[in-house]
Design an enzyme around this catalytic site. Structure first.
Site, PDB file in Angstrom:
ATOM      1  N   CYS A  19       8.868  25.660  -0.803  1.00  0.00           N
ATOM      2  CA  CYS A  19       8.171  25.517  -2.026  1.00  0.00           C
ATOM      3  C   CYS A  19       8.338  27.115  -2.818  1.00  0.00           C
ATOM      4  CB  CYS A  19       6.721  25.415  -1.835  1.00  0.00           C
ATOM      5  SG  CYS A  19       6.006  26.250  -0.720  1.00  0.00           S
ATOM      6  N   LYS A  60      -3.132  17.891  11.434  1.00  0.00           N
ATOM      7  CA  LYS A  60      -2.282  16.708  11.105  1.00  0.00           C
ATOM      8  C   LYS A  60      -0.837  17.373  10.619  1.00  0.00           C
ATOM      9  CE  LYS A  60      -1.038  14.157   8.210  1.00  0.00           C
ATOM     10  NZ  LYS A  60       0.442  14.038   8.577  1.00  0.00           N
ATOM     11  N   GLU A  71      -1.798  24.975  -0.631  1.00  0.00           N
ATOM     12  CA  GLU A  71      -0.389  25.585  -0.920  1.00  0.00           C
ATOM     13  C   GLU A  71       0.400  24.358  -1.346  1.00  0.00           C
ATOM     14  OE1 GLU A  71       0.311  28.392  -0.944  1.00  0.00           O
ATOM     15  OE2 GLU A  71      -0.980  29.406   0.621  1.00  0.00           O
ATOM     16  N   GLU A  86      10.423  20.355  -9.085  1.00  0.00           N
ATOM     17  CA  GLU A  86      10.979  20.893  -7.918  1.00  0.00           C
ATOM     18  C   GLU A  86      12.118  20.002  -7.349  1.00  0.00           C
ATOM     19  OE1 GLU A  86       7.965  21.139  -5.192  1.00  0.00           O
ATOM     20  OE2 GLU A  86       8.378  23.120  -4.515  1.00  0.00           O
TER      21      GLU A  86
END
Ligand code: ADP
Length: 530
Positions: free
Chosen positions: A333, A224, A299, A430
């Site tokens: 990331c 997906k 992750e 982040e």
């Protein structure tokens, strides 16, 4: 990763991220959008005629529309232009994809490792042969500069090549027995059907590093991709079919993320979920995998420190931090999220780093010389703006940038901010944008304490000329990846993954293969019978 569920249904750029039954013509320009650049327009026309611009999902080896004919629009973040309408799928299509994957598993897992390896090798060759078109697709739907996008294709393809090789090296064990009439064996077997959920920031590589080891091990997969960037995934799947990946071994469904995710998680036939994305969604998936006790690899988000010690080589530290911070306009990331600079080198580094950042070229990814593309959507821009505002209101000073770029849309100026402290949001979360916060520290102990003061633990970078310090600090950092005098460290041959709330499991390298295996112990008794 960045955006929460609220952003998912917000109006983003020029389109709404929900399934729609209207079949607006592709390449349609809405009044809010900038005119598509000529390059992007000719690229999408060429891609259409090449057969690589697929808009249907792939289930059981067949390209199909969503069952209720709804679609989602994919847009070009540099212009807001609609590039394509793709099938918007949900539970029913996902269940069919799982069923086809389960059936394909029965034969794919029984093929020899050599056979699987050859299919993967052909897929690698096709990905490389089509690197220009795939790169163009990535730039079109994700926005990164074309050169960087073609670099992603090479990187993404490298996982397929690596696991084509690794397929033949899945060894078991023979264990010295605990009784003379027994023989003890260990087999590694494929886990079964894998659900792979991937993000938009690396539309190809985040897929290949999951699908490569899965197929190499004998697993079959339902992918997906992000609803923001499905086109690259579909093109890669088309090439997989051409390479001989059998029907059902690789399926692609996209559309309603929670519905697709729930169907994958609920199915007892899906034995593993592998996910790259936000920490919030990762936690939900992990919880929802519990009732069927699936294997889970995650992750998730990072909050990478780039630590510049007084004894660092200034040039190396500037180049390394620049690469770690501004790759993909800060949307990875493993991006340096906090630049920790020691007292003695702080001012020199701030000046040299700002000079280097000033040279970055912001623009459409198709324009020659562009090094910084747009952010993915309006929500990403709003997030960056609010983080910068928060930092400035608490005393940080902007050295460079600090606002939306004059190009408009989702372009943001490469930004350097000094005097950032740990009470500012950008120290804790982040940023996922082209903003480098400089944080001052005094001692090595301070640096380690600040670096580890986060729930994340994906990548960290240190810059120093001391061998002893490199070891000491690398070992003390609570991170899964450490770059020493290096800003770009991801490679298919090394294990990628985080500790703490950055995730579970590893991707790439021989360790990445283990994620797709079950270990079976066989005890053969009665061996001394005549
Ligand atoms: P980002 O903020 O970078 O978009 P997300 O975690 O939201 O990160 O998205 C990463 C991937 O997870 C995308 O493919 C997205 O569609 C998918 N996703 C988001 N929410 C869910 C959910 N509830 N269930 C399954 N997949 C989801």
């Amino acid at each position: 990763m960045v955006l929460g569920a609220a952003a998912r249904v917000a109006i983003v750029g020029c389109r709404r991220l929900v399934c729609s039954s209207s079949h607006a013509s592709p390449l349609l320009v809405s009044s809010q959008c900038r005119q598509m650049s000529m390059d992007a327009q000719s690229v999408s026309e060429k891609l259409r005629s090449s057969g690589l611009l697929r808009t249907q999902g792939l289930i059981g080896g067949k390209w199909i529309d969503s069952y209720d004919k709804t679609t989602i629009k994919v847009n070009n973040p540099a212009t807001g232009e609609i590039v394509a309408d793709v099938a918007c799928m949900g539970v029913k299509e996902t269940n069919d994809a799982i069923a086809s994957s389960y059936e394909a598993f029965q034969s794919w897992s029984r093929r020899t490792a050599g056979e699987r390896s050859r299919v993967l090798r052909r897929w690698f060759d096709l990905l490389v042969a089509h690197k220009e078109e795939l790169g163009q697709l990535i730039t079109l739907e994700q926005g990164k500069p074309l050169k960087e996008a073609i670099g992603e294709v090479a990187y993404g393809a490298s996982f397929i090549e690596y696991y084509a090789e690794e397929a033949k090296r899945v060894y078991g064990d023979i264990i010295p027995p605990n009784a003379s009439d027994r023989r003890l064996l260990v087999l590694k077997q494929p886990v079964g059907v894998v659900g792979a959920i991937t993000p938009w920031n690396f539309p190809l590589a985040m897929i290949t590093r999951k699908v490569g080891p899965a197929l190499a091990s004998g697993c079959t997969v339902v992918v997906k991709p992000s609803e923001l960037t499905p086109l690259t995934a579909l093109a890669a799947a088309e090439l997989a079919l051409q390479a001989g990946v059998p029907p059902g071994a690789l399926n692609v469904v996209m559309g309603n993320a929670p519905e697709i995710g729930d169907a994958l998680l609920a199915s007892p036939q899906v034995r593993k979920i592998t996910f790259t994305g936000s920490t919030a969604v990762g936690k939900k998936l992990m919880a929802a995998a519990a009732p069927t006790v699936k294997k889970v690899s995650l992750e998730l988000g990072g909050n990478a420190p780039s630590i510049i010690f007084d004894d660092a080589d200034l040039d190396v530290a500037v180049k390394g931090t620049l690469a770690a911070k501004f790759r993909n306009s800060g949307q990875t990331c493993v991006c340096a999220n906090r630049v920790l600079v020691q007292d003695g080198i702080y001012d020199k580094f701030a000046e040299a780093f700002s000079e280097a950042v000033q040279k970055l070229e912001v623009g459409d990814g198709f324009k020659e010389g562009t090094t910084q593309g747009p952010l993915i959507n309006d929500a990403a821009i709003q997030k960056v703006e609010s983080f910068v505002q928060d930092a400035v209101s608490k005393g940080a000073k902007i050295l460079l940038g600090g606002k939306k770029h004059s190009l408009g849309m989702t372009f943001y100026e490469p930004t350097v901010i000094r005097d950032v402290t740990s009470n500012m949001i950008m120290s804790k979360e982040e940023i996922f944008g082209p903003v480098a916060p400089l944080i001052r520290f005094k001692t090595e102990e301070d640096a380690i304490r600040i670096a580890n003061d986060t729930i994340a633990g994906l990548a960290a970078y240190i810059f120093t000329n001391s061998v002893q310090r490199s070891w000491r600090v690398s070992e003390a950092l609570e991170y899964g990846l450490v770059g020493v005098n290096e800003g770009i460290i991801s490679t298919e041959v090394a294990p990628f993954g985080g500790v703490k709330q950055s995730g579970l499991g590893r991707e790439g390298s021989k360790y990445g293969m283990d994620e797709y295996h079950e270990i079976k112990y066989i005890c053969m008794g009665d061996m001394n019978r005549q």
